[in-house]
Write a protein that holds these residues in place. Structure first.
Motif, PDB file in Angstrom:
ATOM      1  N   VAL B 125       0.826  -1.217   0.000  1.00 43.42           N
ATOM      2  CA  VAL B 125       0.000   0.000   0.000  1.00 43.42           C
ATOM      3  C   VAL B 125       0.858   1.264   0.000  1.00 43.42           C
ATOM      4  CG1 VAL B 125      -2.020  -1.057   1.051  1.00 43.42           C
ATOM      5  CG2 VAL B 125      -0.364   0.071   2.527  1.00 43.42           C
ATOM      6  N   LEU B 126       2.011   1.221   0.628  1.00 42.97           N
ATOM      7  CA  LEU B 126       2.784   2.463   0.767  1.00 42.97           C
ATOM      8  C   LEU B 126       3.717   2.727  -0.414  1.00 42.97           C
ATOM      9  CD1 LEU B 126       3.529   2.420   4.600  1.00 42.97           C
ATOM     10  CD2 LEU B 126       1.812   3.752   3.363  1.00 42.97           C
ATOM     11  N   ARG B 127       4.154   1.679  -1.103  1.00 45.14           N
ATOM     12  CA  ARG B 127       5.138   1.935  -2.163  1.00 45.14           C
ATOM     13  C   ARG B 127       4.507   2.581  -3.388  1.00 45.14           C
ATOM     14  NH1 ARG B 127       6.036  -1.523  -6.529  1.00 45.14           N
ATOM     15  NH2 ARG B 127       4.657  -3.321  -6.583  1.00 45.14           N
ATOM     16  N   THR B 128       3.184   2.610  -3.461  1.00 39.04           N
ATOM     17  CA  THR B 128       2.543   3.269  -4.603  1.00 39.04           C
ATOM     18  C   THR B 128       2.289   4.747  -4.353  1.00 39.04           C
ATOM     19  OG1 THR B 128       0.392   2.591  -3.779  1.00 39.04           O
ATOM     20  CG2 THR B 128       1.397   1.182  -5.444  1.00 39.04           C
ATOM     21  N   LEU B 129       2.611   5.238  -3.154  1.00 36.13           N
ATOM     22  CA  LEU B 129       2.402   6.671  -2.890  1.00 36.13           C
ATOM     23  C   LEU B 129       3.566   7.464  -3.490  1.00 36.13           C
ATOM     24  CD1 LEU B 129       1.040   6.596   0.771  1.00 36.13           C
ATOM     25  CD2 LEU B 129      -0.215   7.084  -1.333  1.00 36.13           C
ATOM     26  N   PRO B 130       3.280   8.385  -4.391  1.00 35.60           N
ATOM     27  CA  PRO B 130       4.360   9.088  -5.081  1.00 35.60           C
ATOM     28  C   PRO B 130       5.188   9.946  -4.120  1.00 35.60           C
ATOM     29  CG  PRO B 130       2.206  10.020  -5.640  1.00 35.60           C
ATOM     30  CD  PRO B 130       1.940   8.789  -4.846  1.00 35.60           C
ATOM     31  N   GLY B 131       6.490   9.756  -4.155  1.00 34.45           N
ATOM     32  CA  GLY B 131       7.363  10.597  -3.340  1.00 34.45           C
ATOM     33  C   GLY B 131       7.613  10.084  -1.941  1.00 34.45           C
ATOM     34  N   LEU B 132       7.032   8.947  -1.590  1.00 39.25           N
ATOM     35  CA  LEU B 132       7.308   8.375  -0.260  1.00 39.25           C
ATOM     36  C   LEU B 132       8.450   7.376  -0.393  1.00 39.25           C
ATOM     37  CD1 LEU B 132       6.297   8.154   2.767  1.00 39.25           C
ATOM     38  CD2 LEU B 132       5.101   6.091   2.025  1.00 39.25           C
ATOM     39  N   THR B 133       9.545   7.641   0.301  1.00 36.51           N
ATOM     40  CA  THR B 133      10.655   6.691   0.326  1.00 36.51           C
ATOM     41  C   THR B 133      10.264   5.522   1.224  1.00 36.51           C
ATOM     42  OG1 THR B 133      12.266   8.452  -0.032  1.00 36.51           O
ATOM     43  CG2 THR B 133      13.084   6.440   1.004  1.00 36.51           C
ATOM     44  N   VAL B 134      10.537   4.299   0.785  1.00 37.50           N
ATOM     45  CA  VAL B 134      10.172   3.112   1.568  1.00 37.50           C
ATOM     46  C   VAL B 134      11.417   2.249   1.775  1.00 37.50           C
ATOM     47  CG1 VAL B 134       8.735   1.033   1.650  1.00 37.50           C
ATOM     48  CG2 VAL B 134       7.806   3.144   0.665  1.00 37.50           C
ATOM     49  N   LEU B 135      11.763   2.040   3.046  1.00 41.45           N
ATOM     50  CA  LEU B 135      12.992   1.339   3.393  1.00 41.45           C
ATOM     51  C   LEU B 135      12.692   0.173   4.335  1.00 41.45           C
ATOM     52  CD1 LEU B 135      15.032   4.593   4.211  1.00 41.45           C
ATOM     53  CD2 LEU B 135      15.128   3.270   2.073  1.00 41.45           C
ATOM     54  N   VAL B 136      13.389  -0.949   4.099  1.00 37.37           N
ATOM     55  CA  VAL B 136      13.214  -2.115   4.972  1.00 37.37           C
ATOM     56  C   VAL B 136      14.598  -2.661   5.325  1.00 37.37           C
ATOM     57  CG1 VAL B 136      12.060  -4.337   5.268  1.00 37.37           C
ATOM     58  CG2 VAL B 136      11.073  -2.641   3.717  1.00 37.37           C
ATOM     59  N   PRO B 137      15.143  -2.226   6.459  1.00 39.32           N
ATOM     60  CA  PRO B 137      16.481  -2.698   6.826  1.00 39.32           C
ATOM     61  C   PRO B 137      16.464  -4.145   7.330  1.00 39.32           C
ATOM     62  CG  PRO B 137      15.613  -1.296   8.557  1.00 39.32           C
ATOM     63  CD  PRO B 137      14.606  -1.266   7.434  1.00 39.32           C
ATOM     64  N   CYS B 138      17.639  -4.797   7.206  1.00 33.68           N
ATOM     65  CA  CYS B 138      17.715  -6.213   7.579  1.00 33.68           C
ATOM     66  C   CYS B 138      18.488  -6.449   8.854  1.00 33.68           C
ATOM     67  CB  CYS B 138      18.335  -7.020   6.441  1.00 33.68           C
ATOM     68  SG  CYS B 138      20.077  -6.659   6.154  1.00 33.68           S
ATOM     69  N   ASP B 139      19.276  -5.493   9.291  1.00 33.37           N
ATOM     70  CA  ASP B 139      20.019  -5.715  10.542  1.00 33.37           C
ATOM     71  C   ASP B 139      20.306  -4.371  11.223  1.00 33.37           C
ATOM     72  OD1 ASP B 139      22.176  -4.519   9.269  1.00 33.37           O
ATOM     73  OD2 ASP B 139      23.546  -6.217   9.558  1.00 33.37           O
ATOM     74  N   ALA B 140      20.975  -4.446  12.355  1.00 35.26           N
ATOM     75  CA  ALA B 140      21.200  -3.255  13.173  1.00 35.26           C
ATOM     76  C   ALA B 140      22.097  -2.247  12.467  1.00 35.26           C
ATOM     77  CB  ALA B 140      21.805  -3.650  14.522  1.00 35.26           C
ATOM     78  N   SER B 249       2.920 -10.028   2.121  1.00 34.66           N
ATOM     79  CA  SER B 249       2.031 -10.709   1.184  1.00 34.66           C
ATOM     80  C   SER B 249       2.723 -10.906  -0.159  1.00 34.66           C
ATOM     81  CB  SER B 249       0.762  -9.876   0.986  1.00 34.66           C
ATOM     82  OG  SER B 249       0.020 -10.371  -0.115  1.00 34.66           O
ATOM     83  N   ILE B 250       2.386 -12.006  -0.815  1.00 39.31           N
ATOM     84  CA  ILE B 250       2.938 -12.243  -2.161  1.00 39.31           C
ATOM     85  C   ILE B 250       2.349 -11.278  -3.178  1.00 39.31           C
ATOM     86  CG2 ILE B 250       3.558 -14.680  -1.870  1.00 39.31           C
ATOM     87  CD1 ILE B 250       0.775 -15.324  -3.141  1.00 39.31           C
ATOM     88  N   LEU B 251       1.374 -10.482  -2.751  1.00 36.48           N
ATOM     89  CA  LEU B 251       0.758  -9.511  -3.665  1.00 36.48           C
ATOM     90  C   LEU B 251       1.338  -8.116  -3.453  1.00 36.48           C
ATOM     91  CD1 LEU B 251      -3.023 -10.536  -3.429  1.00 36.48           C
ATOM     92  CD2 LEU B 251      -1.256 -11.380  -4.984  1.00 36.48           C
ATOM     93  N   GLY B 252       1.904  -7.573  -4.472  1.00 38.09           N
ATOM     94  CA  GLY B 252       2.223  -6.139  -4.462  1.00 38.09           C
ATOM     95  C   GLY B 252       3.434  -5.685  -3.673  1.00 38.09           C
ATOM     96  N   GLY B 253       4.174  -6.595  -3.095  1.00 38.10           N
ATOM     97  CA  GLY B 253       5.339  -6.192  -2.300  1.00 38.10           C
ATOM     98  C   GLY B 253       6.603  -6.212  -3.139  1.00 38.10           C
ATOM     99  N   LEU B 254       7.677  -6.777  -2.576  1.00 41.85           N
ATOM    100  CA  LEU B 254       8.936  -6.872  -3.311  1.00 41.85           C
ATOM    101  C   LEU B 254       8.750  -7.684  -4.589  1.00 41.85           C
ATOM    102  CD1 LEU B 254      12.011  -6.561  -3.612  1.00 41.85           C
ATOM    103  CD2 LEU B 254      12.266  -8.510  -2.056  1.00 41.85           C
ATOM    104  N   GLY B 255       8.012  -8.796  -4.476  1.00 45.37           N
ATOM    105  CA  GLY B 255       7.769  -9.632  -5.651  1.00 45.37           C
ATOM    106  C   GLY B 255       7.067  -8.860  -6.747  1.00 45.37           C
ATOM    107  N   GLY B 256       6.069  -8.097  -6.355  1.00 46.22           N
ATOM    108  CA  GLY B 256       5.334  -7.281  -7.323  1.00 46.22           C
ATOM    109  C   GLY B 256       6.247  -6.262  -7.974  1.00 46.22           C
ATOM    110  N   ALA B 257       7.080  -5.629  -7.166  1.00 46.77           N
ATOM    111  CA  ALA B 257       7.980  -4.600  -7.695  1.00 46.77           C
ATOM    112  C   ALA B 257       8.952  -5.203  -8.703  1.00 46.77           C
ATOM    113  CB  ALA B 257       8.737  -3.923  -6.544  1.00 46.77           C
ATOM    114  N   VAL B 258       9.475  -6.383  -8.378  1.00 45.15           N
ATOM    115  CA  VAL B 258      10.422  -7.044  -9.290  1.00 45.15           C
ATOM    116  C   VAL B 258       9.724  -7.434 -10.587  1.00 45.15           C
ATOM    117  CG1 VAL B 258      11.787  -9.160  -9.593  1.00 45.15           C
ATOM    118  CG2 VAL B 258      12.025  -7.797  -7.497  1.00 45.15           C
ATOM    119  N   CYS B 259       8.508  -7.971 -10.458  1.00 43.42           N
ATOM    120  CA  CYS B 259       7.773  -8.382 -11.678  1.00 43.42           C
ATOM    121  C   CYS B 259       7.434  -7.177 -12.560  1.00 43.42           C
ATOM    122  CB  CYS B 259       6.498  -9.125 -11.300  1.00 43.42           C
ATOM    123  SG  CYS B 259       6.807 -10.766 -10.618  1.00 43.42           S
ATOM    124  N   GLU B 260       7.133  -6.041 -11.954  1.00 42.42           N
ATOM    125  CA  GLU B 260       6.853  -4.836 -12.749  1.00 42.42           C
ATOM    126  C   GLU B 260       8.069  -4.477 -13.601  1.00 42.42           C
ATOM    127  OE1 GLU B 260       5.860  -1.941  -9.746  1.00 42.42           O
ATOM    128  OE2 GLU B 260       4.087  -3.101  -9.144  1.00 42.42           O
TER     129      GLU B 260
END
Ligand SMILES: [Mg+2]
Lengths: 274, 311
Positions: B125-140, B249-260
């Protein structure tokens, strides 16, 4: 400005708003006309700002939470010198920046609104920041009465009371109508004054289409510290145009040529007796 | 040492806010869940409690930011991304406020608490908002670096973190460029693209696969927006098969972004590993990870099975 001059200014803004709605063949004219007297008092008497330096940090702010009632607001911003008046002719035209809601790309606009129930939170955050920075800025915001069904409004009311935001001047355009009919038939709002008092506000219930009453009420509220302020503006939707007054169908609408001429004549008659 | 990302975030935020008084934190009765207690005690004038009111928190934060402050609105991500979605859209994004939305307990961090507390749609839901940076860190290490980036860089942003202590993927002083994927290892047979807590399992899965002669490139896609289109296209060209792995979710997340990206620029087979679009099994997050195969072995097994079927 003197009271008489403010009344004349409000009449002039009403004419401009009607012209914009007629030219664009769209617009939220009913709530625009009910709120113009209040906006006139704020911009021509109360607020400190610099139209040539809209981002002046010590300015007072106004946030139009009922963002659809934008025609009077844009007319005032242009008249105050934030942007050229000729641009008002582009209202709701293709590729305009004067869309049907406030947008910060228009100089003088403090917050983009449109969806209801957002302005008061923005005003509260701004008011808190101004207090933290020890400025004397006042933050004004205008809500619609139909808008009050949005739950986020009550979250913000709670916040304002909790943080004693006495630099916050909220107002409700209490015209008793919303798009589907009478507010009290759609969702009961009363007793509104008691509700606001219970949330920690200092309140005033006044004739919101009477310039002198608005001035006097603001004056009284300015002497109260430690509490956020709420003006319940008892207004008439469509105020100033006889066939629009109290008529729910003029929440949103476009005017025919005959209606436009009649409305302008109406406003001119009222202005002539000022 | 394994540290939860949220702890790394709050330590860094406190350090930055002690130096920069324009940094503010807004909480939604969340100072415990975000680990903001120290911040609230040490910097009370920079801390704003809004109560359990996520909509108002984003609205208030955006209002504060309008006065030149950098505002971190910190709240569990299911509520921050769900309850206050319209405030994010309008107050933060449309108004272009300098608001940093920090969602803690993302994904299935609250695995036993049910669907209401899962945050498995936040990225979509958030990655489709124009101009919103979206970050998901994996470690400290990455969390601290991205916290600095958010504090230094103007504009609305969302950062999602999990609740658990996570394996350290990066060495201290590693640097990151927002908009650029981080390659953890190279391979020729496929690319594993992951975000957040599933980056480390992918790195380990690549080791398991290598023992069987399958060589995987691993990309950490911590920057969901801006998205590193070039890294995805290069991976498609050079490794021919892509596997996305996300606690989402398998819908619209990283997988969706890669497929686009691949569908439009370089079509190759893509396997999307994530949470099913349906009931999510109850359990502590390691149990849920195990159940869905979000482990080194689980990912390696899925990859082997998929590769054997698409040949
Ligand atoms: Mg109304």
């Amino acid at each position: 400005m003197e009271v008489e001059a403010l009344k004349k200014k409000a009449a002039e803004i009403r004419r401009q708003a009607i012209k914009m709605v007629y030219q664009a063949q769209t617009g939220h004219i009913g709530g625009t006309l009910s709120s113009i007297d209040y906006l006139t008092v704020l911009y021509y008497e109360k607020m400190h700002f610099d139209a040539k330096n809209p981002q002046w940090p010590l300015r007072d702010r106004f946030i139009l939470s009922k963002g659809h009632c934008v025609e009077g607001y844009f007319s005032i911003l242009a008249d105050c010198g934030f942007f050229p008046k000729e641009e008002l002719d582009t209202f709701c035209q293709f590729n305009t920046r004067l869309i049907g809601h406030p947008d910060r790309c228009v100089p003088g606009v403090e917050m983009n609104t449109g969806s209801l129930g957002h302005g008061l939170s923005g005003a509260c955050g701004t008011a808190l920041a101004c207090k933290l920075d020890d400025t004397n800025c006042r933050i004004y915001t205008l809500l619609g009465d139909g808008e009050l069904a949005e739950g986020s409004v009550w979250e913000a009311l709670m916040f304002a009371g909790n943080y004693h935001l006495d630099n916050l001047y909220a107002a409700i355009d209490r015209n008793h109508l919303q798009i589907s009919g009478k507010t009290e038939e759609i969702m009961t709002l009363e007793p509104l004054q008691q509700k606001c008092e219970a949330f920690g506000f200092a309140t005033e219930v006044i004739d919101g289409n009477d310039i002198s009453s608005i001035l006097a009420a603001l004056e009284r509220l300015e002497h109260i510290s430690g509490k956020p302020k709420m003006l319940l503006l008892d207004t008439v939707k469509g105020k100033g145009v006889s066939f629009m007054e109290h008529a729910v169908k003029w929440h949103h609408g476009s005017l025919t040529k005959e209606q436009y001429e009649q409305a302008m004549m109406n406003l001119a008659e009222k202005e002539s007796v000022l | 040492m394994n540290t939860p990302c949220r702890k790394a975030f709050t330590e860094k935020l406190l350090e930055l806010a002690q130096k920069d008084k324009t940094i503010m934190a807004v909480a939604t009765d969340s100072r415990g869940s975000v680990t903001l207690n120290d911040f609230a005690q040490l910097l009370p004038e920079q801390f704003v409690e809004v109560g359990i009111a996520e909509q108002n928190a984003v609205g208030i934060g955006s209002g504060i930011a309008s006065c030149g402050k950098t505002v971190f609105v910190c709240s569990p991500s299911p509520f921050l991304s769900g309850r206050s979605y319209e405030q994010v859209k309008i107050d933060a994004v449309y108004n272009q406020r300098n608001v940093k939305l920090v969602g803690v307990s993302g994904g299935v961090s609250y695995g036993t608490l049910g669907f209401s507390h899962h945050s498995l749609q936040d990225i979509s839901v958030l990655r489709t908002l124009p101009g919103l940076t979206v970050l998901v860190p994996c470690d400290a290490v990455q969390t601290k670096a991205l916290t600095c980036y958010m504090a230094e860089t103007e504009g609305p942003m969302y950062m999602r973190m999990g609740r658990n202590a996570v394996e350290q993927v990066y060495s201290e002083n590693e640097t990151f460029t927002v908009g650029k994927a981080k390659q953890l290892c190279d391979g020729t047979d496929l690319t594993l693209l992951a975000m957040g807590e599933l980056v480390w399992p992918c790195k380990e899965a690549a080791r398991l696969l290598a023992r069987e002669g399958i060589y995987a490139r691993v990309l950490d896609m911590f920057s969901i927006k801006p998205f590193d289109t070039e890294a995805v296209v290069n991976a498609a060209k050079e490794t021919r098969r892509l596997v996305t792995v996300e606690e989402h979710s398998i819908l619209g997340g990283l997988g969706g972004a890669v497929c686009e990206v691949t569908a439009q620029h370089y079509p190759v087979p893509v396997k999307v590993i994530g949470a099913p679009d349906g009931h999510i099994v109850a359990g502590e997050s390691p149990e849920v990870f195990q159940y869905y195969g979000w482990t080194p072995q689980g990912i390696a097994d899925k990859v082997k099975d998929w590769i054997s079927r698409i040949h």
